[in-house]
Write a protein that holds these residues in place. Structure first.
Motif, PDB file in Angstrom:
ATOM      1  N   LYS A 148       2.912 -19.431   1.942  1.00  0.00           N
ATOM      2  CA  LYS A 148       1.900 -20.001   2.820  1.00  0.00           C
ATOM      3  C   LYS A 148       1.229 -18.915   3.666  1.00  0.00           C
ATOM      4  O   LYS A 148       0.003 -18.910   3.846  1.00  0.00           O
ATOM      5  N   ALA A 149       2.029 -17.976   4.175  1.00  0.00           N
ATOM      6  CA  ALA A 149       1.493 -16.930   5.046  1.00  0.00           C
ATOM      7  C   ALA A 149       0.636 -15.927   4.288  1.00  0.00           C
ATOM      8  O   ALA A 149      -0.275 -15.315   4.859  1.00  0.00           O
ATOM      9  N   LEU A 150       0.886 -15.756   3.011  1.00  0.00           N
ATOM     10  CA  LEU A 150       0.130 -14.777   2.225  1.00  0.00           C
ATOM     11  C   LEU A 150      -1.259 -15.262   1.835  1.00  0.00           C
ATOM     12  O   LEU A 150      -2.151 -14.439   1.555  1.00  0.00           O
ATOM     13  N   GLU A 151      -1.467 -16.563   1.816  1.00  0.00           N
ATOM     14  CA  GLU A 151      -2.748 -17.111   1.344  1.00  0.00           C
ATOM     15  C   GLU A 151      -3.964 -16.522   2.069  1.00  0.00           C
ATOM     16  O   GLU A 151      -4.927 -16.096   1.421  1.00  0.00           O
ATOM     17  N   PRO A 152      -3.976 -16.449   3.424  1.00  0.00           N
ATOM     18  CA  PRO A 152      -5.187 -15.946   4.093  1.00  0.00           C
ATOM     19  C   PRO A 152      -5.433 -14.450   3.930  1.00  0.00           C
ATOM     20  O   PRO A 152      -6.532 -13.980   4.217  1.00  0.00           O
ATOM     21  N   VAL A 153      -4.401 -13.689   3.515  1.00  0.00           N
ATOM     22  CA  VAL A 153      -4.564 -12.227   3.455  1.00  0.00           C
ATOM     23  C   VAL A 153      -4.697 -11.698   2.029  1.00  0.00           C
ATOM     24  O   VAL A 153      -4.860 -10.488   1.838  1.00  0.00           O
ATOM     25  N   MET A 154      -4.649 -12.566   1.043  1.00  0.00           N
ATOM     26  CA  MET A 154      -4.707 -12.088  -0.334  1.00  0.00           C
ATOM     27  C   MET A 154      -6.069 -11.467  -0.656  1.00  0.00           C
ATOM     28  O   MET A 154      -6.148 -10.431  -1.331  1.00  0.00           O
ATOM     29  N   ILE A 155      -7.147 -12.083  -0.185  1.00  0.00           N
ATOM     30  CA  ILE A 155      -8.478 -11.528  -0.466  1.00  0.00           C
ATOM     31  C   ILE A 155      -8.672 -10.166   0.204  1.00  0.00           C
ATOM     32  O   ILE A 155      -9.115  -9.208  -0.452  1.00  0.00           O
ATOM     33  N   GLY A 201      -7.272  -3.066  -2.491  1.00  0.00           N
ATOM     34  CA  GLY A 201      -6.414  -2.633  -3.590  1.00  0.00           C
ATOM     35  C   GLY A 201      -4.955  -2.531  -3.193  1.00  0.00           C
ATOM     36  O   GLY A 201      -4.202  -1.732  -3.783  1.00  0.00           O
ATOM     37  N   GLN A 202      -4.525  -3.334  -2.258  1.00  0.00           N
ATOM     38  CA  GLN A 202      -3.135  -3.303  -1.796  1.00  0.00           C
ATOM     39  C   GLN A 202      -2.284  -4.253  -2.625  1.00  0.00           C
ATOM     40  O   GLN A 202      -2.776  -5.227  -3.196  1.00  0.00           O
ATOM     41  N   THR A 203      -1.005  -3.960  -2.663  1.00  0.00           N
ATOM     42  CA  THR A 203      -0.062  -4.814  -3.384  1.00  0.00           C
ATOM     43  C   THR A 203       1.026  -5.287  -2.436  1.00  0.00           C
ATOM     44  O   THR A 203       1.291  -4.660  -1.404  1.00  0.00           O
ATOM     45  N   VAL A 204       1.666  -6.390  -2.784  1.00  0.00           N
ATOM     46  CA  VAL A 204       2.730  -6.940  -1.958  1.00  0.00           C
ATOM     47  C   VAL A 204       3.990  -7.091  -2.808  1.00  0.00           C
ATOM     48  O   VAL A 204       3.929  -7.501  -3.974  1.00  0.00           O
ATOM     49  N   SER A 205       5.115  -6.729  -2.232  1.00  0.00           N
ATOM     50  CA  SER A 205       6.403  -6.835  -2.907  1.00  0.00           C
ATOM     51  C   SER A 205       7.280  -7.800  -2.119  1.00  0.00           C
ATOM     52  O   SER A 205       7.452  -7.635  -0.905  1.00  0.00           O
ATOM     53  N   ILE A 206       7.822  -8.807  -2.785  1.00  0.00           N
ATOM     54  CA  ILE A 206       8.639  -9.832  -2.125  1.00  0.00           C
ATOM     55  C   ILE A 206      10.030  -9.830  -2.745  1.00  0.00           C
ATOM     56  O   ILE A 206      10.176  -9.874  -3.970  1.00  0.00           O
ATOM     57  N   ALA A 207      11.045  -9.795  -1.899  1.00  0.00           N
ATOM     58  CA  ALA A 207      12.423  -9.799  -2.384  1.00  0.00           C
ATOM     59  C   ALA A 207      13.273 -10.678  -1.475  1.00  0.00           C
ATOM     60  O   ALA A 207      13.203 -10.573  -0.245  1.00  0.00           O
ATOM     61  N   GLY A 208      14.044 -11.568  -2.084  1.00  0.00           N
ATOM     62  CA  GLY A 208      14.923 -12.435  -1.305  1.00  0.00           C
ATOM     63  C   GLY A 208      15.431 -13.589  -2.140  1.00  0.00           C
ATOM     64  O   GLY A 208      14.828 -13.952  -3.166  1.00  0.00           O
ATOM     65  N   ALA A 267       2.541 -17.247  12.837  1.00  0.00           N
ATOM     66  CA  ALA A 267       3.096 -16.006  13.381  1.00  0.00           C
ATOM     67  C   ALA A 267       3.190 -14.935  12.293  1.00  0.00           C
ATOM     68  O   ALA A 267       2.810 -13.770  12.501  1.00  0.00           O
ATOM     69  N   VAL A 268       3.677 -15.317  11.121  1.00  0.00           N
ATOM     70  CA  VAL A 268       3.822 -14.363  10.009  1.00  0.00           C
ATOM     71  C   VAL A 268       2.443 -13.899   9.532  1.00  0.00           C
ATOM     72  O   VAL A 268       2.254 -12.726   9.184  1.00  0.00           O
ATOM     73  N   ILE A 269       1.467 -14.800   9.518  1.00  0.00           N
ATOM     74  CA  ILE A 269       0.102 -14.425   9.114  1.00  0.00           C
ATOM     75  C   ILE A 269      -0.444 -13.327  10.011  1.00  0.00           C
ATOM     76  O   ILE A 269      -1.047 -12.353   9.537  1.00  0.00           O
ATOM     77  N   ASN A 312      -1.984  -7.665  10.566  1.00  0.00           N
ATOM     78  CA  ASN A 312      -1.833  -6.357  11.211  1.00  0.00           C
ATOM     79  C   ASN A 312      -1.465  -5.293  10.178  1.00  0.00           C
ATOM     80  O   ASN A 312      -1.978  -4.167  10.205  1.00  0.00           O
ATOM     81  N   GLY A 313      -0.568  -5.659   9.233  1.00  0.00           N
ATOM     82  CA  GLY A 313      -0.170  -4.715   8.187  1.00  0.00           C
ATOM     83  C   GLY A 313      -1.310  -4.374   7.256  1.00  0.00           C
ATOM     84  O   GLY A 313      -1.513  -3.203   6.904  1.00  0.00           O
ATOM     85  N   VAL A 314      -2.056  -5.374   6.844  1.00  0.00           N
ATOM     86  CA  VAL A 314      -3.197  -5.148   5.944  1.00  0.00           C
ATOM     87  C   VAL A 314      -4.235  -4.259   6.620  1.00  0.00           C
ATOM     88  O   VAL A 314      -4.814  -3.351   6.011  1.00  0.00           O
ATOM     89  N   GLU A 315      -4.473  -4.498   7.890  1.00  0.00           N
ATOM     90  CA  GLU A 315      -5.485  -3.744   8.633  1.00  0.00           C
ATOM     91  C   GLU A 315      -5.133  -2.267   8.751  1.00  0.00           C
ATOM     92  O   GLU A 315      -6.003  -1.396   8.675  1.00  0.00           O
ATOM     93  N   HIS A 316      -3.840  -1.981   8.930  1.00  0.00           N
ATOM     94  CA  HIS A 316      -3.432  -0.596   9.187  1.00  0.00           C
ATOM     95  C   HIS A 316      -2.830   0.099   7.969  1.00  0.00           C
ATOM     96  O   HIS A 316      -2.300   1.200   8.088  1.00  0.00           O
ATOM     97  N   THR A 317      -2.913  -0.555   6.828  1.00  0.00           N
ATOM     98  CA  THR A 317      -2.435   0.066   5.599  1.00  0.00           C
ATOM     99  C   THR A 317      -3.649   0.534   4.790  1.00  0.00           C
ATOM    100  O   THR A 317      -4.607  -0.224   4.612  1.00  0.00           O
ATOM    101  N   PRO A 318      -3.640   1.755   4.295  1.00  0.00           N
ATOM    102  CA  PRO A 318      -4.810   2.278   3.576  1.00  0.00           C
ATOM    103  C   PRO A 318      -4.989   1.603   2.219  1.00  0.00           C
ATOM    104  O   PRO A 318      -4.137   0.848   1.756  1.00  0.00           O
ATOM    105  N   GLU A 319      -6.104   1.889   1.608  1.00  0.00           N
ATOM    106  CA  GLU A 319      -6.379   1.349   0.273  1.00  0.00           C
ATOM    107  C   GLU A 319      -5.301   1.813  -0.707  1.00  0.00           C
ATOM    108  O   GLU A 319      -4.884   2.973  -0.690  1.00  0.00           O
ATOM    109  N   GLY A 320      -4.870   0.878  -1.533  1.00  0.00           N
ATOM    110  CA  GLY A 320      -3.819   1.184  -2.492  1.00  0.00           C
ATOM    111  C   GLY A 320      -2.421   1.160  -1.892  1.00  0.00           C
ATOM    112  O   GLY A 320      -1.448   1.481  -2.582  1.00  0.00           O
TER     113      GLY A 320
END
Length: 333
Positions: free
Chosen positions: A195-202, A208-215, A231-233, A238-246
């Motif tokens: 649910k939290a990933l939906e708004p940040v996928m675009i 060009g960022q990727t997400v890794s999920i483990a659990g 809260a998680v969104i 914040n992570g997407v904003e401060h993480t560079p392309e790729g």
């Protein structure tokens, strides 16, 4: 004191009893009558002295209460003795402490409200000024169509920013006032992450960022699904904003006997050490904050998590990325 109706009634009753006792004793002997008269006078005198002392103590309490009503909370009326009057003094002192704490809370709330209004005014001033300037430019009859479209687009962006700011502040105000009834439902952590990933996928796809999920799929916690997702969104944004392309954003979650934990990490440029103690402070923007940052997303995330018996910590290093660690405790700590 003798003008007091209660004292007059007391003297009348005691006098009547004393006269009756003296008359009765006179039938026995003169000595008995004299003895009864002296004892009666002593009892009446002692009673008056005791009553006078109690009235003085009550007068002191009256002065003490007037001092309290004038805002003086430093007086201590306790005498640490036995008796109903001492119990009354102790009860009044307890009420005084409660009033003092209540007054302090009101003062703090007043200061927080003043600061909040100041912060809101500051945050709204920039987009409103920008829209005013662009609105004036749009009124120019010779403005090229391309510029008109550009200014209209920028005004729409600023309006969306104001709408988000006002909406976020209203949510924070409700959380601070404890008027939001957070639900307590069993939530699967896997569903929360999706649910939290939906708004940040675009935005992630654009960069060009990727997400890794483990659990483990069975990891869960008790809380409010929608508020926790918000809260998680905010943390993911914040992570997407401060993480560079790729770049890569890693989400891991686990559970033990004490708490359920979710860790969100990125490989971005990190948060400067001097900014770490303040990143959850409302309207705080660190050195690496983007130009359009308002500094409210992480503050909201912190408030939501704290309101659900959770804690959030952050570790970061320059050019080493940032890691947010959220724990939802299963029992109150």
């Amino acid at each position: 004191m003798l003008r007091n109706r209660e004292i007059q009634m007391l003297l009348l009753v005691m006098g009547s009893i004393s006269i009756t006792a003296v008359v009765v004793a006179a039938f026995i002997s003169f000595v008995a009558a004299a003895f009864v008269f002296i004892v009666s006078m002593l009892l009446m005198g002692t009673s008056l002295l005791f009553t006078r002392w109690r009235y003085r103590e009550l007068a002191k309490l009256s002065v003490y209460l007037r001092e309290i009503s004038n805002g003086n909370d430093s007086l201590d009326v306790r005498d640490n003795q036995e008796g109903e009057l001492s119990i009354l003094k102790n009860d009044i002192y307890k009420v005084t402490l409660m009033l003092s704490e209540h007054r302090s809370r009101l003062q703090r709330d007043k200061m927080q409200l003043t600061d909040a209004i100041s912060d809101i005014s500051h945050q709204l001033k920039t987009p409103l000024t920008s829209m005013t300037v662009m609105a004036d430019l749009l009124s120019a009859p010779d403005l090229p169509p391309a510029k008109r479209t550009e200014f209209t687009h920028h005004i729409r962006i600023q309006l969306e920013r104001i709408d988000w700011l006002v909406s976020s502040l209203l949510k924070l105000s409700k959380i601070d006032a404890k008027t939001i009834p957070f639900k307590k439902e069993r939530i699967a952590m896997k569903n929360l992450i999706q649910k939290a990933l939906e708004p940040v996928m675009i935005p992630m796809d654009i960069k060009g960022q990727t997400v890794s999920i483990a659990g483990d799929d069975h990891v869960s916690f008790v809380g409010d699904f929608n508020w926790t997702a918000e809260a998680v969104i905010n943390i993911l944004k914040n992570g997407v904003e401060h993480t560079p392309e790729g770049g890569v954003i890693t989400i891991t979650f686990s559970e033990n006997a004490l708490f359920t934990e979710i860790v969100i990490a990125d490989n971005g440029k990190g948060i400067p050490k001097e900014d770490l103690p303040y990143i959850f402070k409302r309207f705080y923007k660190g050195k690496n904050a983007s130009e359009g940052s308002i500094g409210i997303g992480l503050a909201m995330a912190h408030s939501i998590i704290a309101s659900q018996n959770g804690v959030i910590d952050v570790t970061s290093g320059s050019e080493k990325g940032t890691q947010f660690r959220i724990k939802f405790y299963k029992h109150v700590i």
